[in-house]
Design a protein around this motif. Structure first.
Motif, PDB file in Angstrom:
ATOM      1  N   ALA A 128     -14.851  30.137  89.899  1.00 38.64           N
ATOM      2  CA  ALA A 128     -14.839  29.102  88.982  1.00 38.64           C
ATOM      3  C   ALA A 128     -15.352  29.432  87.343  1.00 38.64           C
ATOM      4  CB  ALA A 128     -16.717  28.829  89.241  1.00 38.64           C
ATOM      5  N   SER A 129     -15.008  30.721  87.540  1.00 35.73           N
ATOM      6  CA  SER A 129     -15.347  31.885  86.637  1.00 35.73           C
ATOM      7  C   SER A 129     -14.111  30.980  85.407  1.00 35.73           C
ATOM      8  CB  SER A 129     -15.100  33.559  86.250  1.00 35.73           C
ATOM      9  OG  SER A 129     -13.662  33.687  86.894  1.00 35.73           O
ATOM     10  N   GLY A 130     -12.745  30.561  86.240  1.00 32.22           N
ATOM     11  CA  GLY A 130     -11.406  31.087  85.585  1.00 32.22           C
ATOM     12  C   GLY A 130     -11.005  31.596  85.297  1.00 32.22           C
ATOM     13  N   ASN A 131     -11.278  33.072  85.661  1.00 33.89           N
ATOM     14  CA  ASN A 131     -10.728  34.143  85.574  1.00 33.89           C
ATOM     15  C   ASN A 131     -10.144  35.217  86.532  1.00 33.89           C
ATOM     16  OD1 ASN A 131      -9.873  36.980  84.095  1.00 33.89           O
ATOM     17  ND2 ASN A 131     -11.577  36.308  82.558  1.00 33.89           N
ATOM     18  N   PRO A 132      -8.305  34.936  87.139  1.00 35.32           N
ATOM     19  CA  PRO A 132      -8.052  35.697  88.239  1.00 35.32           C
ATOM     20  C   PRO A 132      -8.182  36.641  88.478  1.00 35.32           C
ATOM     21  CG  PRO A 132      -6.385  34.411  86.987  1.00 35.32           C
ATOM     22  CD  PRO A 132      -7.695  34.242  85.889  1.00 35.32           C
ATOM     23  N   VAL A 133      -8.439  37.672  86.482  1.00 39.63           N
ATOM     24  CA  VAL A 133      -8.648  38.970  86.970  1.00 39.63           C
ATOM     25  C   VAL A 133      -9.818  39.378  87.429  1.00 39.63           C
ATOM     26  CG1 VAL A 133      -8.217  40.928  85.600  1.00 39.63           C
ATOM     27  CG2 VAL A 133      -7.032  38.651  84.558  1.00 39.63           C
ATOM     28  N   LEU A 134     -10.917  38.134  86.721  1.00 37.50           N
ATOM     29  CA  LEU A 134     -12.539  39.035  87.360  1.00 37.50           C
ATOM     30  C   LEU A 134     -12.318  38.356  89.142  1.00 37.50           C
ATOM     31  CD1 LEU A 134     -14.553  37.840  84.302  1.00 37.50           C
ATOM     32  CD2 LEU A 134     -13.907  39.890  84.752  1.00 37.50           C
ATOM     33  N   ARG A 135     -11.727  37.146  89.339  1.00 37.86           N
ATOM     34  CA  ARG A 135     -11.991  37.291  91.013  1.00 37.86           C
ATOM     35  C   ARG A 135     -11.179  38.162  92.054  1.00 37.86           C
ATOM     36  NH1 ARG A 135      -9.507  32.097  94.536  1.00 37.86           N
ATOM     37  NH2 ARG A 135     -10.944  32.316  95.978  1.00 37.86           N
ATOM     38  N   ILE A 136     -10.372  38.363  91.487  1.00 37.96           N
ATOM     39  CA  ILE A 136      -9.264  39.262  91.604  1.00 37.96           C
ATOM     40  C   ILE A 136      -9.962  41.367  92.125  1.00 37.96           C
ATOM     41  CG2 ILE A 136      -7.422  41.315  92.108  1.00 37.96           C
ATOM     42  CD1 ILE A 136      -5.518  38.656  91.111  1.00 37.96           C
ATOM     43  N   MET A 137     -10.844  41.394  91.300  1.00 35.43           N
ATOM     44  CA  MET A 137     -11.391  42.387  91.249  1.00 35.43           C
ATOM     45  C   MET A 137     -12.769  42.847  91.505  1.00 35.43           C
ATOM     46  SD  MET A 137     -11.261  43.557  86.800  1.00 35.43           S
ATOM     47  CE  MET A 137     -12.022  44.561  86.384  1.00 35.43           C
ATOM     48  N   LEU A 138     -13.178  41.061  92.095  1.00 34.74           N
ATOM     49  CA  LEU A 138     -14.259  40.738  92.979  1.00 34.74           C
ATOM     50  C   LEU A 138     -13.703  41.519  94.439  1.00 34.74           C
ATOM     51  CD1 LEU A 138     -17.321  40.359  93.170  1.00 34.74           C
ATOM     52  CD2 LEU A 138     -17.294  38.477  93.429  1.00 34.74           C
ATOM     53  N   SER A 139     -13.084  40.628  94.429  1.00 32.55           N
ATOM     54  CA  SER A 139     -12.054  40.698  95.923  1.00 32.55           C
ATOM     55  C   SER A 139     -11.824  41.861  96.336  1.00 32.55           C
ATOM     56  CB  SER A 139     -10.881  38.830  96.016  1.00 32.55           C
ATOM     57  OG  SER A 139     -10.799  39.924  97.467  1.00 32.55           O
ATOM     58  N   SER A 140     -11.032  42.770  95.528  1.00 31.08           N
ATOM     59  CA  SER A 140     -10.557  44.017  95.671  1.00 31.08           C
ATOM     60  C   SER A 140     -12.079  45.107  96.886  1.00 31.08           C
ATOM     61  CB  SER A 140     -10.272  44.678  94.285  1.00 31.08           C
ATOM     62  OG  SER A 140     -11.675  45.034  93.906  1.00 31.08           O
ATOM     63  N   ILE A 141     -13.565  44.103  96.364  1.00 30.65           N
ATOM     64  CA  ILE A 141     -14.377  45.478  96.956  1.00 30.65           C
ATOM     65  C   ILE A 141     -15.272  44.597  97.936  1.00 30.65           C
ATOM     66  CG2 ILE A 141     -14.730  46.633  94.849  1.00 30.65           C
ATOM     67  CD1 ILE A 141     -17.109  45.023  93.658  1.00 30.65           C
ATOM     68  N   SER A 142     -14.753  43.121  98.112  1.00 40.05           N
ATOM     69  CA  SER A 142     -15.230  42.647  98.956  1.00 40.05           C
ATOM     70  C   SER A 142     -15.624  43.063 100.296  1.00 40.05           C
ATOM     71  CB  SER A 142     -14.179  41.116  99.097  1.00 40.05           C
ATOM     72  OG  SER A 142     -13.554  41.108  99.771  1.00 40.05           O
ATOM     73  N   GLY A 143     -14.692  43.817 101.237  1.00 42.63           N
ATOM     74  CA  GLY A 143     -14.741  44.222 102.077  1.00 42.63           C
ATOM     75  C   GLY A 143     -16.055  45.308 102.356  1.00 42.63           C
ATOM     76  N   MET A 144     -16.396  46.271 101.235  1.00 48.79           N
ATOM     77  CA  MET A 144     -17.168  47.186 101.044  1.00 48.79           C
ATOM     78  C   MET A 144     -18.889  45.551 100.578  1.00 48.79           C
ATOM     79  SD  MET A 144     -16.143  50.176  99.061  1.00 48.79           S
ATOM     80  CE  MET A 144     -15.721  49.707  97.612  1.00 48.79           C
ATOM     81  N   MET A 145     -18.772  45.168  99.557  1.00 52.05           N
ATOM     82  CA  MET A 145     -19.620  44.128 100.035  1.00 52.05           C
ATOM     83  C   MET A 145     -19.905  43.374 101.036  1.00 52.05           C
ATOM     84  SD  MET A 145     -18.419  41.914  96.309  1.00 52.05           S
ATOM     85  CE  MET A 145     -19.342  40.423  96.984  1.00 52.05           C
ATOM     86  N   PHE A 146     -18.949  43.107 102.191  1.00 49.29           N
ATOM     87  CA  PHE A 146     -19.733  42.522 103.600  1.00 49.29           C
ATOM     88  C   PHE A 146     -20.854  43.113 103.709  1.00 49.29           C
ATOM     89  CE2 PHE A 146     -18.628  42.322 108.306  1.00 49.29           C
ATOM     90  CZ  PHE A 146     -19.455  41.081 108.575  1.00 49.29           C
ATOM     91  N   GLU A 147     -20.212  44.871 104.025  1.00 51.16           N
ATOM     92  CA  GLU A 147     -20.903  45.768 104.732  1.00 51.16           C
ATOM     93  C   GLU A 147     -22.201  45.417 104.521  1.00 51.16           C
ATOM     94  OE1 GLU A 147     -18.202  48.795 104.483  1.00 51.16           O
ATOM     95  OE2 GLU A 147     -16.818  48.082 105.364  1.00 51.16           O
ATOM     96  N   MET A 148     -22.594  45.570 103.032  1.00 51.01           N
ATOM     97  CA  MET A 148     -23.857  45.911 101.673  1.00 51.01           C
ATOM     98  C   MET A 148     -24.615  44.067 102.765  1.00 51.01           C
ATOM     99  SD  MET A 148     -23.693  47.313  97.688  1.00 51.01           S
ATOM    100  CE  MET A 148     -25.603  46.360  98.145  1.00 51.01           C
ATOM    101  N   MET A 149     -23.980  43.105 102.559  1.00 48.15           N
ATOM    102  CA  MET A 149     -24.353  42.445 103.362  1.00 48.15           C
ATOM    103  C   MET A 149     -25.345  42.152 104.425  1.00 48.15           C
ATOM    104  SD  MET A 149     -22.201  39.224 100.704  1.00 48.15           S
ATOM    105  CE  MET A 149     -21.875  39.707  98.669  1.00 48.15           C
TER     106      MET A 149
END
Length: 261
Positions: A166-187
């Motif tokens: 929803a941010s409308g910024n694909p660069v920011l979304r890809i940046m967040l997606s690139s750490i999603s694996g580690m985020m999942f482990e924290m979650m």
């Protein structure tokens, strides 16, 4: 009725155990492949052999193999087996692998998320469409209804991804997606830790309400407070690498699930 309730509780524990076991095996095989301990071109053991090796059912092993295939780490040849792909064919060698090579700590991941997600939510609060708000609401509802820690972690990840979209910024979304694996482990850890329910801390429902109200300042403040909670509750785990924390915590959850079983 008590018998039916016991059966349902047994099914829930079994589902939780399967999900955690899938995570553990997938992490181990992914590590071995990325580290070169299983060479490119090598054939993985059969489903039966992997099930025996890891003490898991063949259904769990099949789920692990599907995940490794989706990550382009293996290629499944019907009738022949599963083969490790050349690492050069794995898209961009995956930013996740590059991050993990540096052994980032839990504290460092939280710091990165605060910097990134506070900016993301500010933009999302201004720009979210009705459909994007609906996607956030759906992820939030899924999290509130989930009983299993793995399901909760996936719904949590979906919520944060919906905000990034929803941010409308694909660069920011890809940046967040690139750490999603580690985020999942924290979650996984967060959703099995009672301290995360600390009173007065804004969680997803409050964050979503701020976005829906188009209150940028409140949304940014709530996201910062939400993410900063980990700095108070993770204790000695804060300065462990994300990999070590995740491995230890998954083993703890598996032991607890076995004990309750």
């Amino acid at each position: 009725m008590p018998t039916d309730l016991s059966a349902r509780m047994g099914d829930d524990l079994s589902r939780s155990h399967r999900g955690l076991l899938t995570e553990r095996i997938a992490r181990q095989l992914e590590h071995d492949i990325r580290a070169g301990e299983i060479q490119a071109g090598s054939k993985l053991p059969s489903e039966r052999e992997l099930a025996a090796q890891f003490g898991a059912s063949r259904n769990v092993v099949r789920e692990v193999l599907r995940r490794l295939e989706a990550q382009h780490l293996i290629e499944v040849a019907p009738g022949r087996g599963s083969f490790v792909r050349e690492q050069s064919s794995v898209p961009a060698r995956s930013y996740d692998a590059l991050y993990r090579a540096e052994r980032p700590t839990v504290r460092q991941l939280i710091e990165a998320r605060i910097s990134l997600e506070v900016e993301i939510i500010g933009l999302a609060t201004e720009r979210a469409t009705d459909d994007q708000l609906a996607a956030m609401r759906q992820a939030n509802d899924a999290l509130l209804k989930a009983d299993d820690v793995v399901d909760k972690a996936y719904a949590d990840l979906d919520f944060h991804d919906a905000i990034a979209q929803a941010s409308g910024n694909p660069v920011l979304r890809i940046m967040l997606s690139s750490i999603s694996g580690m985020m999942f482990e924290m979650m996984l850890r967060s959703h099995s830790d009672p301290a995360i329910g600390e009173p007065g801390v804004p969680h997803h429902p409050e964050i979503f309400e701020a976005i829906e109200a188009r209150d940028v300042e409140r949304a940014r403040r709530y996201m910062r407070e939400h993410l900063t909670l980990g700095l108070r509750t993770y204790g000695k785990d804060l300065d462990l690498s994300v990999n070590v924390m995740a491995r230890q915590h998954i083993e703890t959850l598996l032991s607890q699930a076995k004990g309750r079983g």
